[in-house]
Design a protein around this motif. Sequence first.
Motif, PDB file in Angstrom:
ATOM      1  N   ASP A   1       6.340  -4.281   4.229  1.00 41.17           N
ATOM      2  CA  ASP A   1       6.854  -3.674   3.005  1.00 41.17           C
ATOM      3  C   ASP A   1       5.986  -4.110   1.824  1.00 41.17           C
ATOM      4  O   ASP A   1       6.504  -4.505   0.787  1.00 41.17           O
ATOM      5  CB  ASP A   1       8.316  -4.079   2.801  1.00 41.17           C
ATOM      6  CG  ASP A   1       9.023  -3.245   1.738  1.00 41.17           C
ATOM      7  OD1 ASP A   1       8.502  -2.179   1.365  1.00 41.17           O
ATOM      8  OD2 ASP A   1      10.092  -3.674   1.261  1.00 41.17           O
ATOM      9  N   ALA A   2       4.687  -4.055   2.011  1.00 43.86           N
ATOM     10  CA  ALA A   2       3.729  -4.463   0.970  1.00 43.86           C
ATOM     11  C   ALA A   2       4.050  -5.860   0.443  1.00 43.86           C
ATOM     12  O   ALA A   2       4.009  -6.114  -0.759  1.00 43.86           O
ATOM     13  CB  ALA A   2       3.684  -3.443  -0.158  1.00 43.86           C
ATOM     14  N   TYR A   3       4.324  -6.781   1.363  1.00 41.49           N
ATOM     15  CA  TYR A   3       4.653  -8.145   0.943  1.00 41.49           C
ATOM     16  C   TYR A   3       3.490  -8.829   0.238  1.00 41.49           C
ATOM     17  O   TYR A   3       3.695  -9.744  -0.549  1.00 41.49           O
ATOM     18  CB  TYR A   3       5.120  -8.986   2.130  1.00 41.49           C
ATOM     19  CG  TYR A   3       6.543  -8.696   2.536  1.00 41.49           C
ATOM     20  CD1 TYR A   3       7.580  -8.816   1.633  1.00 41.49           C
ATOM     21  CD2 TYR A   3       6.841  -8.298   3.833  1.00 41.49           C
ATOM     22  CE1 TYR A   3       8.883  -8.532   1.997  1.00 41.49           C
ATOM     23  CE2 TYR A   3       8.140  -8.021   4.211  1.00 41.49           C
ATOM     24  CZ  TYR A   3       9.160  -8.139   3.289  1.00 41.49           C
ATOM     25  OH  TYR A   3      10.442  -7.865   3.656  1.00 41.49           O
ATOM     26  N   HIS A   4       2.260  -8.394   0.492  1.00 39.93           N
ATOM     27  CA  HIS A   4       1.131  -8.980  -0.229  1.00 39.93           C
ATOM     28  C   HIS A   4       1.283  -8.746  -1.735  1.00 39.93           C
ATOM     29  O   HIS A   4       0.967  -9.623  -2.530  1.00 39.93           O
ATOM     30  CB  HIS A   4      -0.203  -8.431   0.291  1.00 39.93           C
ATOM     31  CG  HIS A   4      -0.346  -6.949   0.232  1.00 39.93           C
ATOM     32  ND1 HIS A   4       0.372  -6.089   1.027  1.00 39.93           N
ATOM     33  CD2 HIS A   4      -1.125  -6.167  -0.551  1.00 39.93           C
ATOM     34  CE1 HIS A   4       0.043  -4.842   0.752  1.00 39.93           C
ATOM     35  NE2 HIS A   4      -0.877  -4.864  -0.217  1.00 39.93           N
ATOM     36  N   VAL A   5       1.818  -7.605  -2.113  1.00 41.11           N
ATOM     37  CA  VAL A   5       2.063  -7.318  -3.531  1.00 41.11           C
ATOM     38  C   VAL A   5       3.319  -8.051  -4.003  1.00 41.11           C
ATOM     39  O   VAL A   5       3.316  -8.689  -5.059  1.00 41.11           O
ATOM     40  CB  VAL A   5       2.199  -5.801  -3.773  1.00 41.11           C
ATOM     41  CG1 VAL A   5       2.493  -5.513  -5.245  1.00 41.11           C
ATOM     42  CG2 VAL A   5       0.936  -5.073  -3.316  1.00 41.11           C
ATOM     43  N   LYS A   6       4.374  -7.981  -3.223  1.00 35.41           N
ATOM     44  CA  LYS A   6       5.638  -8.628  -3.614  1.00 35.41           C
ATOM     45  C   LYS A   6       5.473 -10.137  -3.752  1.00 35.41           C
ATOM     46  O   LYS A   6       5.998 -10.749  -4.680  1.00 35.41           O
ATOM     47  CB  LYS A   6       6.747  -8.289  -2.614  1.00 35.41           C
ATOM     48  CG  LYS A   6       7.159  -6.846  -2.686  1.00 35.41           C
ATOM     49  CD  LYS A   6       8.230  -6.508  -1.677  1.00 35.41           C
ATOM     50  CE  LYS A   6       8.590  -5.035  -1.833  1.00 35.41           C
ATOM     51  NZ  LYS A   6       9.601  -4.618  -0.894  1.00 35.41           N
ATOM     52  N   HIS A   7       4.746 -10.754  -2.833  1.00 35.49           N
ATOM     53  CA  HIS A   7       4.557 -12.208  -2.904  1.00 35.49           C
ATOM     54  C   HIS A   7       3.634 -12.592  -4.053  1.00 35.49           C
ATOM     55  O   HIS A   7       3.835 -13.620  -4.699  1.00 35.49           O
ATOM     56  CB  HIS A   7       4.037 -12.739  -1.572  1.00 35.49           C
ATOM     57  CG  HIS A   7       5.059 -12.663  -0.479  1.00 35.49           C
ATOM     58  ND1 HIS A   7       4.737 -12.805   0.842  1.00 35.49           N
ATOM     59  CD2 HIS A   7       6.394 -12.444  -0.501  1.00 35.49           C
ATOM     60  CE1 HIS A   7       5.823 -12.692   1.590  1.00 35.49           C
ATOM     61  NE2 HIS A   7       6.835 -12.461   0.785  1.00 35.49           N
TER      62      HIS A   7
ATOM     63  N   LYS B   1      -4.889  -4.566  -4.065  1.00 37.50           N
ATOM     64  CA  LYS B   1      -4.190  -3.726  -5.040  1.00 37.50           C
ATOM     65  C   LYS B   1      -4.670  -2.286  -4.880  1.00 37.50           C
ATOM     66  O   LYS B   1      -5.852  -1.988  -5.093  1.00 37.50           O
ATOM     67  CB  LYS B   1      -4.480  -4.242  -6.456  1.00 37.50           C
ATOM     68  CG  LYS B   1      -3.725  -3.546  -7.549  1.00 37.50           C
ATOM     69  CD  LYS B   1      -3.991  -4.237  -8.888  1.00 37.50           C
ATOM     70  CE  LYS B   1      -3.144  -3.640  -9.980  1.00 37.50           C
ATOM     71  NZ  LYS B   1      -3.333  -4.345 -11.266  1.00 37.50           N
ATOM     72  N   ALA B   2      -3.767  -1.394  -4.483  1.00 35.89           N
ATOM     73  CA  ALA B   2      -4.110   0.005  -4.262  1.00 35.89           C
ATOM     74  C   ALA B   2      -4.749   0.615  -5.505  1.00 35.89           C
ATOM     75  O   ALA B   2      -4.338   0.339  -6.628  1.00 35.89           O
ATOM     76  CB  ALA B   2      -2.865   0.788  -3.870  1.00 35.89           C
ATOM     77  N   GLY B   3      -5.788   1.423  -5.270  1.00 34.11           N
ATOM     78  CA  GLY B   3      -6.443   2.112  -6.366  1.00 34.11           C
ATOM     79  C   GLY B   3      -7.380   1.250  -7.192  1.00 34.11           C
ATOM     80  O   GLY B   3      -7.904   1.691  -8.210  1.00 34.11           O
ATOM     81  N   SER B   4      -7.607   0.014  -6.763  1.00 32.43           N
ATOM     82  CA  SER B   4      -8.496  -0.890  -7.502  1.00 32.43           C
ATOM     83  C   SER B   4      -9.694  -1.259  -6.637  1.00 32.43           C
ATOM     84  O   SER B   4      -9.836  -0.783  -5.514  1.00 32.43           O
ATOM     85  CB  SER B   4      -7.728  -2.161  -7.904  1.00 32.43           C
ATOM     86  OG  SER B   4      -7.587  -3.020  -6.794  1.00 32.43           O
ATOM     87  N   SER B   5     -10.529  -2.155  -7.148  1.00 42.99           N
ATOM     88  CA  SER B   5     -11.694  -2.596  -6.365  1.00 42.99           C
ATOM     89  C   SER B   5     -11.276  -3.402  -5.143  1.00 42.99           C
ATOM     90  O   SER B   5     -12.095  -3.653  -4.265  1.00 42.99           O
ATOM     91  CB  SER B   5     -12.635  -3.426  -7.242  1.00 42.99           C
ATOM     92  OG  SER B   5     -11.999  -4.623  -7.652  1.00 42.99           O
ATOM     93  N   THR B   6     -10.009  -3.803  -5.082  1.00 43.94           N
ATOM     94  CA  THR B   6      -9.502  -4.542  -3.919  1.00 43.94           C
ATOM     95  C   THR B   6      -8.516  -3.703  -3.099  1.00 43.94           C
ATOM     96  O   THR B   6      -7.646  -4.244  -2.427  1.00 43.94           O
ATOM     97  CB  THR B   6      -8.814  -5.856  -4.351  1.00 43.94           C
ATOM     98  OG1 THR B   6      -7.706  -5.546  -5.202  1.00 43.94           O
ATOM     99  CG2 THR B   6      -9.792  -6.783  -5.044  1.00 43.94           C
ATOM    100  N   ASP B   7      -8.657  -2.400  -3.153  1.00 41.10           N
ATOM    101  CA  ASP B   7      -7.763  -1.527  -2.386  1.00 41.10           C
ATOM    102  C   ASP B   7      -7.846  -1.909  -0.908  1.00 41.10           C
ATOM    103  O   ASP B   7      -8.897  -1.775  -0.277  1.00 41.10           O
ATOM    104  CB  ASP B   7      -8.163  -0.062  -2.579  1.00 41.10           C
ATOM    105  CG  ASP B   7      -7.138   0.913  -2.020  1.00 41.10           C
ATOM    106  OD1 ASP B   7      -6.467   0.576  -1.010  1.00 41.10           O
ATOM    107  OD2 ASP B   7      -6.996   2.000  -2.592  1.00 41.10           O
ATOM    108  N   PRO B   8      -6.745  -2.390  -0.327  1.00 42.77           N
ATOM    109  CA  PRO B   8      -6.804  -2.904   1.042  1.00 42.77           C
ATOM    110  C   PRO B   8      -6.943  -1.823   2.108  1.00 42.77           C
ATOM    111  O   PRO B   8      -7.181  -2.132   3.268  1.00 42.77           O
ATOM    112  CB  PRO B   8      -5.464  -3.639   1.193  1.00 42.77           C
ATOM    113  CG  PRO B   8      -4.538  -2.915   0.273  1.00 42.77           C
ATOM    114  CD  PRO B   8      -5.388  -2.502  -0.899  1.00 42.77           C
ATOM    115  N   ASP B   9      -6.834  -0.564   1.712  1.00 44.47           N
ATOM    116  CA  ASP B   9      -6.950   0.534   2.670  1.00 44.47           C
ATOM    117  C   ASP B   9      -8.374   1.060   2.805  1.00 44.47           C
ATOM    118  O   ASP B   9      -8.617   1.975   3.579  1.00 44.47           O
ATOM    119  CB  ASP B   9      -6.035   1.692   2.252  1.00 44.47           C
ATOM    120  CG  ASP B   9      -4.565   1.313   2.322  1.00 44.47           C
ATOM    121  OD1 ASP B   9      -4.208   0.454   3.144  1.00 44.47           O
ATOM    122  OD2 ASP B   9      -3.775   1.882   1.545  1.00 44.47           O
TER     123      ASP B   9
END
Length: 194
Positions: A29-35, A86-94
Amino acid sequence: SADAWFDVDALLADGKLDIDIHFGWDYHDAYHVKHARAMYSWLKTKGFTAPVSSFDKLTRTSGAFTRKLTADGRQVTVAVRLFYGKAGSSTDPDTDAGGKRLEDDMRASLASRDVIVYSGHSGPFYGFALANWRTTSEGDLDDAEMASVAMPAERYQVIVAEGCDTYQIGEAFRRNPAKPDGAFVDVITTTSFS
């Protein structure tokens, strides 16, 4: 272990404690963002000065949360940096580019920081899963790479690996030429599901 204590004197020798925290991509559940968001809030409640006014403005280049504290009667500055996909950034994990950036940031932390924390997926024979392995083969720092990643020689560091079965990485860092036979490094790992 005959040496089960952190070398706090070595960590604070220069009057500063640099800590980088990396949150690996999480499919639940996108815990990388939540944490990362929870850590942002926690640091602020503990008296750290945030580098930006809100979590949503936080990027990999925002800088450190800072706070001064007294250790053994002297002032020490603690600096904490947060990294996550972070989606849409230079660190977009996808994306391949985002995965490479996340891995490069981890490498930079290992090369320069006092304490490096990883929280995310891991397992036997692979180390830090920083990006979405379902969409990219980039963004992973494997055990085999840890044995040769650039690290400061004869400078003490602590690595915290909070992920499933991270015990394998202790041996990988022990084989790193900058940390011969585990000198100048302490590694905290888990042996089962974290």
